[in-house]
Design a protein around this motif. Structure first.
Motif, mmCIF file in Angstrom:
data_model
loop_
_atom_site.group_PDB
_atom_site.id
_atom_site.type_symbol
_atom_site.label_atom_id
_atom_site.label_comp_id
_atom_site.label_asym_id
_atom_site.label_seq_id
_atom_site.Cartn_x
_atom_site.Cartn_y
_atom_site.Cartn_z
ATOM 1 N N SER A 24 26.594 35.715 39.828
ATOM 2 C CA SER A 24 27.043 34.345 39.560
ATOM 3 C C SER A 24 28.557 34.343 39.366
ATOM 4 O O SER A 24 29.161 35.383 39.059
ATOM 5 N N ALA A 25 29.153 33.150 39.497
ATOM 6 C CA ALA A 25 30.593 33.009 39.259
ATOM 7 C C ALA A 25 30.904 33.399 37.821
ATOM 8 O O ALA A 25 31.957 33.976 37.529
ATOM 9 N N GLU A 26 29.982 33.110 36.937
ATOM 10 C CA GLU A 26 30.191 33.409 35.520
ATOM 11 C C GLU A 26 30.224 34.925 35.283
ATOM 12 O O GLU A 26 31.103 35.440 34.592
ATOM 13 N N LEU A 27 29.284 35.636 35.889
ATOM 14 C CA LEU A 27 29.266 37.093 35.730
ATOM 15 C C LEU A 27 30.517 37.713 36.360
ATOM 16 O O LEU A 27 31.129 38.627 35.800
ATOM 17 N N LYS A 28 30.900 37.176 37.503
ATOM 18 C CA LYS A 28 32.102 37.692 38.163
ATOM 19 C C LYS A 28 33.316 37.552 37.239
ATOM 20 O O LYS A 28 34.113 38.475 37.084
ATOM 21 N N ASN A 29 33.416 36.408 36.601
ATOM 22 C CA ASN A 29 34.500 36.169 35.652
ATOM 23 C C ASN A 29 34.445 37.128 34.477
ATOM 24 O O ASN A 29 35.477 37.667 34.064
ATOM 25 N N THR A 30 33.248 37.329 33.964
ATOM 26 C CA THR A 30 33.084 38.244 32.828
ATOM 27 C C THR A 30 33.497 39.654 33.232
ATOM 28 O O THR A 30 34.170 40.362 32.469
ATOM 29 N N LEU A 31 33.124 40.048 34.448
ATOM 30 C CA LEU A 31 33.499 41.387 34.918
ATOM 31 C C LEU A 31 35.020 41.505 35.004
ATOM 32 O O LEU A 31 35.613 42.476 34.531
ATOM 33 N N ARG A 32 35.648 40.509 35.595
ATOM 34 C CA ARG A 32 37.114 40.508 35.700
ATOM 35 C C ARG A 32 37.779 40.594 34.334
ATOM 36 O O ARG A 32 38.712 41.368 34.127
ATOM 37 N N GLU A 33 37.269 39.766 33.420
ATOM 38 C CA GLU A 33 37.876 39.719 32.082
ATOM 39 C C GLU A 33 37.647 41.016 31.318
ATOM 40 O O GLU A 33 38.530 41.476 30.598
ATOM 41 N N THR A 34 36.477 41.586 31.500
ATOM 42 C CA THR A 34 36.191 42.843 30.791
ATOM 43 C C THR A 34 37.106 43.950 31.306
ATOM 44 O O THR A 34 37.622 44.757 30.531
ATOM 45 N N ILE A 35 37.329 43.959 32.606
ATOM 46 C CA ILE A 35 38.223 44.985 33.154
ATOM 47 C C ILE A 35 39.660 44.713 32.725
ATOM 48 O O ILE A 35 40.397 45.632 32.383
ATOM 49 N N ALA A 36 40.036 43.436 32.693
ATOM 50 C CA ALA A 36 41.394 43.121 32.235
ATOM 51 C C ALA A 36 41.590 43.615 30.801
ATOM 52 O O ALA A 36 42.656 44.128 30.449
ATOM 53 N N ALA A 37 40.558 43.496 29.991
ATOM 54 C CA ALA A 37 40.682 43.871 28.576
ATOM 55 C C ALA A 37 40.560 45.377 28.365
ATOM 56 O O ALA A 37 41.263 45.954 27.532
ATOM 57 N N HIS A 38 39.654 46.029 29.083
ATOM 58 C CA HIS A 38 39.348 47.438 28.797
ATOM 59 C C HIS A 38 39.730 48.384 29.936
ATOM 60 O O HIS A 38 39.590 49.591 29.817
ATOM 61 N N ARG A 39 40.108 47.836 31.065
ATOM 62 C CA ARG A 39 40.584 48.560 32.250
ATOM 63 C C ARG A 39 39.507 49.385 32.951
ATOM 64 O O ARG A 39 39.511 49.508 34.160
ATOM 65 N N ILE A 40 38.582 49.955 32.184
ATOM 66 C CA ILE A 40 37.515 50.752 32.794
ATOM 67 C C ILE A 40 36.189 50.144 32.364
ATOM 68 O O ILE A 40 35.967 49.923 31.159
ATOM 69 N N LEU A 41 35.319 49.891 33.332
ATOM 70 C CA LEU A 41 34.020 49.319 33.008
ATOM 71 C C LEU A 41 32.932 50.202 33.601
ATOM 72 O O LEU A 41 33.017 50.610 34.761
ATOM 73 N N VAL A 42 31.923 50.499 32.785
ATOM 74 C CA VAL A 42 30.752 51.214 33.279
ATOM 75 C C VAL A 42 29.583 50.246 33.192
ATOM 76 O O VAL A 42 29.222 49.808 32.100
ATOM 77 N N THR A 191 54.943 45.850 36.663
ATOM 78 C CA THR A 191 54.395 44.810 35.795
ATOM 79 C C THR A 191 53.084 44.375 36.423
ATOM 80 O O THR A 191 53.027 44.069 37.614
ATOM 81 N N ILE A 192 52.016 44.395 35.632
ATOM 82 C CA ILE A 192 50.700 44.023 36.152
ATOM 83 C C ILE A 192 50.717 42.530 36.466
ATOM 84 O O ILE A 192 51.063 41.713 35.611
ATOM 85 N N GLU A 193 50.316 42.202 37.679
ATOM 86 C CA GLU A 193 50.369 40.830 38.159
ATOM 87 C C GLU A 193 49.737 39.862 37.164
ATOM 88 O O GLU A 193 48.648 40.104 36.654
ATOM 89 N N GLY A 194 50.427 38.771 36.909
ATOM 90 C CA GLY A 194 49.883 37.727 36.046
ATOM 91 C C GLY A 194 49.935 38.063 34.555
ATOM 92 O O GLY A 194 49.346 37.353 33.744
#
Ligand code: OGA
Ligand code: MN
Length: 282
Positions: A24-42, A191-194
């Motif tokens: 879902s668009a929502e899960l995609k967003n959560t994945l993006r945000e989680t990676i933005a926050a923690h950089r590595i996602l398992v 500089t990380i984009e955005g």
């Protein structure tokens, strides 16, 4: 769905999602945000065939076509396996696999540094090991003395797929590889984009610094490398069956740890690398 931090500053684990189906668009967003926050996602407990991993990866952007040729000269497809299993059976620790053992960031030899890598555990060594290790290049940058940050600001680094052997000792590039990936230049401090976040951008493809004599450049690159790989900046991932890893390539280096019996046991991971379209369009 649950998200759990794995260390204070780096890496998170997600459970309770199924990436083999359209997300879902929502899960995609959560994945993006989680990676933005923690950089590595398992993402735990996934069952992904090659098509499913490719479809999932493509949700985040176009995939990069790797430049590295297999020993038989064939270019790896966009979704490909990193393995020590030989095609004809048995084990073959070919040199191109060896290169992943050196600290690097994926696709630094492309003009725009790739955004994400996904790696899926297809087959893990039965006796364990075969870890993947990461270092936080934002933390490494932040930890530099202010005067050094200033001195490094503006330096431009040449990254070369073909010349990575200067650093890693891997085989030299083939003609096809050289043609597909001429050297590129990236700022040493990106500089990380955005965001306002700054990170050192180094690794085994970093071979020269513009306007600096080679010897001096290599010394500086080596010094910064040693600084970056200090234990305090690291996360070591111990793989479990079903793990799908996804990380931000722009602010990390990683390497395969050879801590398994690679002459006897097979380790196969499946990989995709996602282009950084945001900055490609900037
Ligand atoms: C890669 C890589 C690490 C590993 O596939 O780009 O660096 O642990 N792999 O195999
Ligand atoms: Mn890699």
């Amino acid at each position: 769905m649950q998200i759990k931090k794995l260390t204070k500053n780096l890496a998170a684990a997600m459970t309770g999602v199924d990436l083999s189906k359209p997300i879902s668009a929502e899960l995609k967003n959560t994945l993006r945000e989680t990676i933005a926050a923690h950089r590595i996602l398992v993402v735990k407990n996934q069952t992904l065939d090659s098509d499913a991993q490719e479809a999932f990866s493509e949700c985040f952007g176009e995939l990069l076509h790797p430049v590295t040729r297999r020993p038989d000269g064939i270019r790896l497809p966009q979704t490909h396996e990193i393995t020590n299993a030989a095609k004809e059976g048995g084990i073959s620790n070919d040199q191109y696999l060896g290169a992943t053992a050196f600290w690097h960031t994926d696709g630094a030899y492309f003009p725009v540094p790739p955004l994400y890598t996904t790696l899926y555990a297809v087959k893990l060594p039965p006796s364990g090991g075969g870890d993947t290790e990461f270092v936080d290049m934002r933390a490494a940058y932040d930890a530099l003395p202010q005067a050094q940050k200033q001195a490094l600001d503006g330096l431009q680094v040449v990254h070369s797929h073909a010349e990575k052997n200067l650093v890693s000792g891997a085989r030299a590039g083939t003609m096809d590889e050289v043609r597909d990936a001429p050297p590129v230049i990236h700022p040493m401090i990106r500089t990380i984009e955005g965001t306002e976040q700054r990170a050192l951008y180094l690794g085994m493809y970093a071979v020269r610094i513009l306007g600096m004599p080679d010897e001096e450049a290599r010394k500086l690159l080596a010094e910064l490398h040693e600084h970056s790989i200090q234990p305090e900046f690291r996360y070591t991932h111990v793989w479990e069956p079903g793990d799908l890893m996804m990380w931000d390539n722009r602010s990390l280096m990683h390497r395969a740890v050879g801590n398994f019996d690679m002459d006897r046991e097979v380790r196969t991971l499946r990989r995709t690398v996602v282009k950084n379209l945001e900055s490609a369009m900037a």
